[in-house]
Scaffold this motif. Structure first.
Motif, PDB file in Angstrom:
ATOM      1  N   ALA A  97       0.817  -1.223   0.000  1.00  0.00           N
ATOM      2  CA  ALA A  97       0.000   0.000   0.000  1.00  0.00           C
ATOM      3  C   ALA A  97       0.847   1.268   0.000  1.00  0.00           C
ATOM      4  O   ALA A  97       0.486   2.259  -0.643  1.00  0.00           O
ATOM      5  CB  ALA A  97      -0.946  -0.009   1.199  1.00  0.00           C
ATOM      6  N   ALA A  98       1.974   1.246   0.678  1.00  0.00           N
ATOM      7  CA  ALA A  98       2.832   2.440   0.748  1.00  0.00           C
ATOM      8  C   ALA A  98       3.411   2.822  -0.607  1.00  0.00           C
ATOM      9  O   ALA A  98       3.834   3.963  -0.798  1.00  0.00           O
ATOM     10  CB  ALA A  98       3.971   2.208   1.746  1.00  0.00           C
ATOM     11  N   TRP A  99       3.425   1.915  -1.560  1.00  0.00           N
ATOM     12  CA  TRP A  99       4.051   2.152  -2.858  1.00  0.00           C
ATOM     13  C   TRP A  99       3.035   2.287  -3.986  1.00  0.00           C
ATOM     14  O   TRP A  99       3.436   2.482  -5.145  1.00  0.00           O
ATOM     15  CB  TRP A  99       5.014   1.009  -3.182  1.00  0.00           C
ATOM     16  N   ARG A 100       1.751   2.167  -3.697  1.00  0.00           N
ATOM     17  CA  ARG A 100       0.739   2.220  -4.754  1.00  0.00           C
ATOM     18  C   ARG A 100       0.624   3.624  -5.349  1.00  0.00           C
ATOM     19  O   ARG A 100       0.902   4.618  -4.694  1.00  0.00           O
ATOM     20  CB  ARG A 100      -0.623   1.790  -4.208  1.00  0.00           C
ATOM     21  N   GLY A 101       0.190   3.656  -6.606  1.00  0.00           N
ATOM     22  CA  GLY A 101      -0.036   4.928  -7.275  1.00  0.00           C
ATOM     23  C   GLY A 101       1.217   5.583  -7.821  1.00  0.00           C
ATOM     24  O   GLY A 101       1.188   6.742  -8.219  1.00  0.00           O
ATOM     25  N   GLN A 102       2.316   4.851  -7.874  1.00  0.00           N
ATOM     26  CA  GLN A 102       3.581   5.412  -8.331  1.00  0.00           C
ATOM     27  C   GLN A 102       4.115   4.725  -9.582  1.00  0.00           C
ATOM     28  O   GLN A 102       5.269   4.888  -9.940  1.00  0.00           O
ATOM     29  CB  GLN A 102       4.620   5.321  -7.205  1.00  0.00           C
ATOM     30  N   GLY A 103       3.274   3.909 -10.224  1.00  0.00           N
ATOM     31  CA  GLY A 103       3.691   3.250 -11.457  1.00  0.00           C
ATOM     32  C   GLY A 103       4.422   1.938 -11.257  1.00  0.00           C
ATOM     33  O   GLY A 103       4.904   1.343 -12.219  1.00  0.00           O
ATOM     34  N   LEU A 104       4.504   1.469 -10.025  1.00  0.00           N
ATOM     35  CA  LEU A 104       5.250   0.249  -9.739  1.00  0.00           C
ATOM     36  C   LEU A 104       4.584  -0.989 -10.346  1.00  0.00           C
ATOM     37  O   LEU A 104       5.271  -1.868 -10.870  1.00  0.00           O
ATOM     38  CB  LEU A 104       5.408   0.084  -8.233  1.00  0.00           C
ATOM     39  N   ALA A 105       3.270  -1.060 -10.306  1.00  0.00           N
ATOM     40  CA  ALA A 105       2.575  -2.205 -10.921  1.00  0.00           C
ATOM     41  C   ALA A 105       2.866  -2.258 -12.418  1.00  0.00           C
ATOM     42  O   ALA A 105       3.068  -3.340 -12.980  1.00  0.00           O
ATOM     43  CB  ALA A 105       1.075  -2.120 -10.660  1.00  0.00           C
ATOM     44  N   ASN A 106       2.919  -1.104 -13.061  1.00  0.00           N
ATOM     45  CA  ASN A 106       3.261  -1.059 -14.489  1.00  0.00           C
ATOM     46  C   ASN A 106       4.662  -1.606 -14.734  1.00  0.00           C
ATOM     47  O   ASN A 106       4.888  -2.346 -15.696  1.00  0.00           O
ATOM     48  CB  ASN A 106       3.163   0.366 -15.026  1.00  0.00           C
ATOM     49  N   ARG A 107       5.595  -1.249 -13.875  1.00  0.00           N
ATOM     50  CA  ARG A 107       6.978  -1.716 -14.055  1.00  0.00           C
ATOM     51  C   ARG A 107       7.082  -3.228 -13.846  1.00  0.00           C
ATOM     52  O   ARG A 107       7.790  -3.911 -14.590  1.00  0.00           O
ATOM     53  CB  ARG A 107       7.902  -0.957 -13.108  1.00  0.00           C
ATOM     54  N   LEU A 108       6.377  -3.756 -12.854  1.00  0.00           N
ATOM     55  CA  LEU A 108       6.373  -5.202 -12.654  1.00  0.00           C
ATOM     56  C   LEU A 108       5.715  -5.903 -13.844  1.00  0.00           C
ATOM     57  O   LEU A 108       6.209  -6.919 -14.324  1.00  0.00           O
ATOM     58  CB  LEU A 108       5.655  -5.578 -11.363  1.00  0.00           C
ATOM     59  N   LEU A 109       4.600  -5.350 -14.313  1.00  0.00           N
ATOM     60  CA  LEU A 109       3.924  -5.940 -15.462  1.00  0.00           C
ATOM     61  C   LEU A 109       4.827  -5.896 -16.693  1.00  0.00           C
ATOM     62  O   LEU A 109       4.862  -6.855 -17.475  1.00  0.00           O
ATOM     63  CB  LEU A 109       2.596  -5.238 -15.740  1.00  0.00           C
ATOM     64  N   ASP A 110       5.579  -4.829 -16.881  1.00  0.00           N
ATOM     65  CA  ASP A 110       6.528  -4.753 -18.005  1.00  0.00           C
ATOM     66  C   ASP A 110       7.552  -5.890 -17.929  1.00  0.00           C
ATOM     67  O   ASP A 110       7.904  -6.483 -18.954  1.00  0.00           O
ATOM     68  CB  ASP A 110       7.256  -3.409 -18.013  1.00  0.00           C
ATOM     69  N   ALA A 111       8.029  -6.194 -16.724  1.00  0.00           N
ATOM     70  CA  ALA A 111       8.990  -7.294 -16.558  1.00  0.00           C
ATOM     71  C   ALA A 111       8.344  -8.620 -16.926  1.00  0.00           C
ATOM     72  O   ALA A 111       8.959  -9.464 -17.592  1.00  0.00           O
ATOM     73  CB  ALA A 111       9.514  -7.329 -15.125  1.00  0.00           C
ATOM     74  N   VAL A 112       7.089  -8.805 -16.530  1.00  0.00           N
ATOM     75  CA  VAL A 112       6.359 -10.034 -16.851  1.00  0.00           C
ATOM     76  C   VAL A 112       6.158 -10.152 -18.360  1.00  0.00           C
ATOM     77  O   VAL A 112       6.399 -11.213 -18.953  1.00  0.00           O
ATOM     78  CB  VAL A 112       5.007 -10.068 -16.103  1.00  0.00           C
ATOM     79  N   VAL A 113       5.731  -9.076 -18.995  1.00  0.00           N
ATOM     80  CA  VAL A 113       5.492  -9.090 -20.440  1.00  0.00           C
ATOM     81  C   VAL A 113       6.800  -9.337 -21.196  1.00  0.00           C
ATOM     82  O   VAL A 113       6.830 -10.095 -22.169  1.00  0.00           O
ATOM     83  CB  VAL A 113       4.795  -7.781 -20.893  1.00  0.00           C
TER      84      VAL A 113
END
Length: 169
Positions: A97-113
């Motif tokens: 929760a402390a890291w949400r809203g900063q684009g981190l999910a996008n960066r993890l998803l980019d690594a997965v893709v």
């Protein structure tokens, strides 16, 4: 700030920390909608250090960590299909929760893709709890579309999940 966040492959030495982190985030995400005994049964079955170590070591999978120094901020767990004709499964992606809203999910998803592309996988699939509006909104935003539904059992609690899919290229 996500500039200090490193996205990297998990290593065997990360299993214990990932176990605690994953269990904490799972409880935070599903604790309000899942009976406590069912939640704890699932956590015990799915997030022990030996389970995390096996997932990290599995050549048919990839676990990515988002770290700020020694602090875990998020992670993703990909199960790669043995056939490039089938979709691979984004089994988990969680951000503290402390890291949400900063684009981190996008960066993890980019690594997965990127991992999918490197392995010749053309489609990525996931399941998401139907009551998890935040996650559903994110998945829609990044190109996933609903393709069906399934059930997911947490302890003895049977929940409905939406199946979503997107191209990896």
């Amino acid at each position: 700030m996500t500039a200090s966040i490193e996205i990297r492959r998990a290593q065997a030495a990360d299993a214990a920390a990932l176990s605690h982190f994953a269990a904490r985030l799972f409880r935070a995400t599903y604790g309000e909608d899942t009976p406590a005994a069912d939640l704890e049964a699932y956590v015990e079955k799915s997030f022990r250090p030996d389970i995390q170590a096996a997932e990290i070591a599995d050549p048919g999978a990839a676990v990515f960590l988002a770290t700020d120094g020694d602090t875990l901020a998020g992670y993703a767990y990909l199960v790669v299909s043995p056939s490039t004709a089938d979709a691979s499964l984004l089994s988990r992606i969680y951000i503290d929760a402390a890291w949400r809203g900063q684009g981190l999910a996008n960066r993890l998803l980019d690594a997965v893709v990127s991992e999918c592309a490197a392995r010749g996988v053309e489609r990525l699939q996931l399941t998401v709890y139907e009551k998890n509006a935040r996650a559903i909104a994110f998945y829609n935003k990044v190109g996933f579309t609903p393709v069906g539904s399934t059930t997911f059992t947490v302890g003895d609690d049977v929940q409905r999940d939406i199946v979503m899919e997107r191209a990896t290229r």
